[in-house]
Write an enzyme that holds these catalytic residues in place. Sequence first.
Site, mmCIF file in Angstrom:
data_model
loop_
_atom_site.group_PDB
_atom_site.id
_atom_site.type_symbol
_atom_site.label_atom_id
_atom_site.label_comp_id
_atom_site.label_asym_id
_atom_site.label_seq_id
_atom_site.Cartn_x
_atom_site.Cartn_y
_atom_site.Cartn_z
ATOM 1 N N ASP A 74 -7.066 -2.153 3.334
ATOM 2 C CA ASP A 74 -6.038 -3.134 2.973
ATOM 3 C C ASP A 74 -6.374 -4.533 3.485
ATOM 4 O OD1 ASP A 74 -4.318 -1.247 1.740
ATOM 5 O OD2 ASP A 74 -3.598 -0.608 3.702
ATOM 6 N N ASP A 102 -1.704 -0.923 5.931
ATOM 7 C CA ASP A 102 -1.985 -0.422 7.282
ATOM 8 C C ASP A 102 -3.431 0.012 7.503
ATOM 9 O OD1 ASP A 102 -1.981 1.813 5.660
ATOM 10 O OD2 ASP A 102 -0.902 3.081 7.096
ATOM 11 N N ASP A 117 0.875 -1.166 0.000
ATOM 12 C CA ASP A 117 0.000 0.000 0.000
ATOM 13 C C ASP A 117 0.920 1.226 0.000
ATOM 14 O OD1 ASP A 117 -2.310 1.726 0.564
ATOM 15 O OD2 ASP A 117 -1.429 1.879 2.563
#
Length: 655
Positions: free
Chosen positions: A550, A546, A350
């Site tokens: 996600d 995080d 990410d």
Amino acid sequence: MSKHNHKKHEDHKHDDHEHDAQNHDHSGHSHGGKAAAFLFIIGLAVYLGALFIKNEPLNITLNLVSLVIAGYHIILEGVMDTFKLTIKKKRFMPNIHLLMTLAAIGAIIIGEYREAALLVLIFAGAHFLEEYAEGKSKKEITNLLKLNPTKARLLKEDGSEEVVDVAGLKIGDRLRVLNGDQVPTDGVILSGTTSIDQSAITGESIPVEKQVGDNVFGSTMNGSGSFMMEVTKDSSDTVFSKILQLVSQTQTNISKTAAFIKKIEPVYVTIILILAPIFYLLGKSMFGWGAEESFYRTMVFLIGASPCALAATDIPATLSAISNLAKRGVLFKGGSYLSNLSDLGAIAFDKTGTLTQGKPVVTDVYFDSSVTEDDKKQYLTIIASMEKKSNHPLADAIIKHLSDVRDLDLEVENLVGVGLVATYNGSEYKIGKPTSYKKVSDEVKQHTDEYENSGKTVVYFGVNDYVVALIAIQDVPKESSKNAIKYFQSENIYTVMITGDAVKTGQAIGKSLGIDEVKANVLPEDKSRIITELKGKHKVVAMVGDGINDAPALVAADIGVAMGEGTDIAIDVADAVLMKNDLNRLAYTHKIAKKLRKVVWQNIIFSMLVVLFLISLNIIGLMNMSYAVLIHEGSTLVVIVNGLRLLRSASKLDR
């Protein structure tokens, strides 16, 4: 959560139950704790004392006493565990302990009392050494548990305070946290300001400033200020609790290699028990050894063929590696995920908060060439004063960049779709996005294009609707991210960045990091699909993230890694957590995973060669029981000590 993601989550639980069943003896190998360890030391002392006793009856007695005192737990586990598991599984399920017990009894029958005691002593000692590895891996968990707060100052309706147990707190309760107190649970600040040491959760070494509206985490340490907070989560749902739950699974989730060894152990032992009488009969009838020698060599065969070293090839090494990583802020649910990491073929990240700082910062302030130095100073003062009256998310970045600029008391109007407008000394000043201006010089346009092509967000500052300055803002990559990407590429691991940002912004960040592929403009629900596509091309795929969005991708990946500063949902579904929010730690983890794989294979090959060596020499008559015990049990110690090397840092392991 999609069906696929849900299935993987269920598979995790299934694996845990299966491993738990296979690992019954490992989890139960406390051997009576301190009492057993104390008795083992006494047994060892008695054995050493017997070495100096010439009186044969007394010597025999001391060796038998040593065997019983030091190895009673081995005999009990050998008989009782075999009996219980055989009843449970409804098929014969012997273990190594039973094999060692029979070998010791056989040694006693033929009068080899010293060898029988030595066999049990070394076998028991190897298990205590194995428990040392397990204890080291649990140590970091115990340290975490010590950080778990137990008391809180509850504010009652009449304004009085009462010290209560954290476990009894409810969502909506109001608490007071004094200077130096531990924050009792997750919540939001209602009044007061302070700085909080969040290293227990995020690994940040510098205390974080907190004010009204900011979230606080349970187990973190309050600084010099005091504040009132409202509880927002049940004590079992806090970020800290999620981390503890994740780490507590370490002992039940073992690697595929360890699970396979545990699975074949009863089969292997059964084969040895069947081969032992055949070996005896062949020796007596075919090789002409005689009854006594055939029995002697059969006992040597039992000792030499026992898979003691093989059983210790994986678990001590894996637990040592997990302990090594825990000390460095990398927490794993279990050995299977760490073992899989050594086969990593692709890794997806990410962007925001994982590869980047997660907070926009001002990277450039450019003034039109017509602006004088005196005007620049005045304009910077006006910009800072205007932004302090704004609630725009980019305002904090500008204020922080201009923190040393003096403040003006301006009346600022926030016009939706335009920006901030203020009047000062007869002139109108405006801060807004480029599309809200008409009078823009070619010079400013050129710099705007350069900054935007670099993935930066541009804000204009104008006087009487003429642009005199532009401010470029960007969520900049972490230095640790660049180093980690470089490492993974050096290991031929394909790197992918997944972001919801515009393609131009994503490509710019990806280029600065050296990422192999950038997936931009990605909706949260598409992240898991990208991971599934990667799994079709690569053997093992990891995902690092995080946020809540996600979570599906973390579950879809073979190994999901959550950042410790991330949401508790991401931590909950991940297979590992980077407490320090530093991707260099993930690169280090991959090094340890590769070392673990190498050590396990070293152990397996070594343990099997020792078995073949002992059996071969026994058949040709060049192996007696004393040497068989020393070499065989010594090989178990060698295997365990080799695994314990993984407690050392990766750099020392290369030496």
